[in-house]
Write an enzyme that holds these catalytic residues in place. Sequence first.
Site, short mmCIF file in Angstrom:
data_model
loop_
_atom_site.label_atom_id
_atom_site.label_comp_id
_atom_site.label_asym_id
_atom_site.label_seq_id
_atom_site.Cartn_x
_atom_site.Cartn_y
_atom_site.Cartn_z
CG HIS A 279 -6.05 2.04 6.34
ND1 HIS A 279 -6.12 0.74 5.90
CD2 HIS A 279 -7.22 2.29 6.98
CE1 HIS A 279 -7.28 0.22 6.23
NE2 HIS A 279 -7.98 1.14 6.89
CE1 TYR B 280 1.52 2.64 8.53
CE2 TYR B 280 0.41 4.39 9.72
CZ TYR B 280 0.48 3.54 8.64
OH TYR B 280 -0.49 3.58 7.66
NE ARG C 41 -1.70 1.94 3.45
CZ ARG C 41 -1.48 1.74 4.74
NH1 ARG C 41 -2.07 0.74 5.36
NH2 ARG C 41 -0.67 2.53 5.43
#
Length: 371
Positions: free
Chosen positions: A271, A280, A267
């Site tokens: 998100h 992160y 990805r």
Amino acid sequence: MSYTEATIQLLSPEGSLVESDVTAPYLPTVAALSDTQLRDFHRQMVVTRRFDIEAGNLQRQGQLALWIPSLGQEAAQVGSGYAARAQDHIFPAYREHAVGRLRGLDPMRIIELLRGLSHGGWDPAQTGNFHLYTLVIGSQSLHATGYAMGLTLDGATATGNPETDAAVVAYFGDGASSQGDVSEALVFAASYEAPILFFLQNNHWAISVPVQRQSRTPLYLRGTGFGIPSVQIDGNDVLASYAVSSVFLDEARAGGGPRFIEALTYRMGAHTTSDDPTKYREHEDVQFWSERDPIARFEAFLRAKGEGEKFFAEVASEAEDLAADIRTRTIALGVPPTDKMFAVYADPHPLMDEQRAWLAAYESSLDEVTE
């Protein structure tokens, strides 16, 4: 979690065909593709990515409440989506924009959903058997399994006629693989030998939770544990996605029972637009996967086959036209008619009629108060 020794890859990151004992069973499927089909693989990936980027821009400009990007996952979706036949049913999660377009879904239906103007509600009979987006993580795997079991009970599969035999494709992600619904779906699919392909897009992140924290083993082994033939593919390789999905779906339609594919992809974006992946993710991981971009890889393959600049320019122009059209139509969206919220069933329904009448009476009473 990157590629493993088990990963099936038909197209190298440099765009050359991989010929080996592992790829041999799938190469005939690739060889049967016409030049027109190969061009369409590229076209679908490029146009969908441009739509995806434009929708993200529209969200940032206040035109959408939320956007769910699919950037980087185009090959997994286009390849597997292309492998499904017209009679097959598709149960997506909420990121399968490319598959929806392939099946005939107007992208504006997704825009309306994420603008808050509808709950989706598209009729699969009008969208190439492409069912509604599912925001409840993993629940679509149960819906898909139940539908596949129904195909068996109705005698709509395993008749020996590949032109009419049907199967189901259930899309979900690595995060959904940790949900109980998915395990239950695998149990029932295996027990009833349902004609279903579980297509797991492992994009390495369940929002901010890395896949390594979810599973200490490759996720395709989950399917194997339930007795379902399962493989891991390079999800950034559109040829692998197409060929393996084609073979597995043919086997499922023929009565072979369920199949499971873990497509390793990444990805590249957030998100959703409410997420900040820089909090992160490590730059090195993003760089690793950006060098394995599915569109750049396939473009190199097509150029090596002799495809000229004119084709790529035409595709880029088509992508810009779609983006402009989506922007124009999104900005022009107004408030949906009140009656739209009651259009739940294909046929008239007394409960909907009752609720419609109640709302009309309530709004009328407000007018009386203001007078």
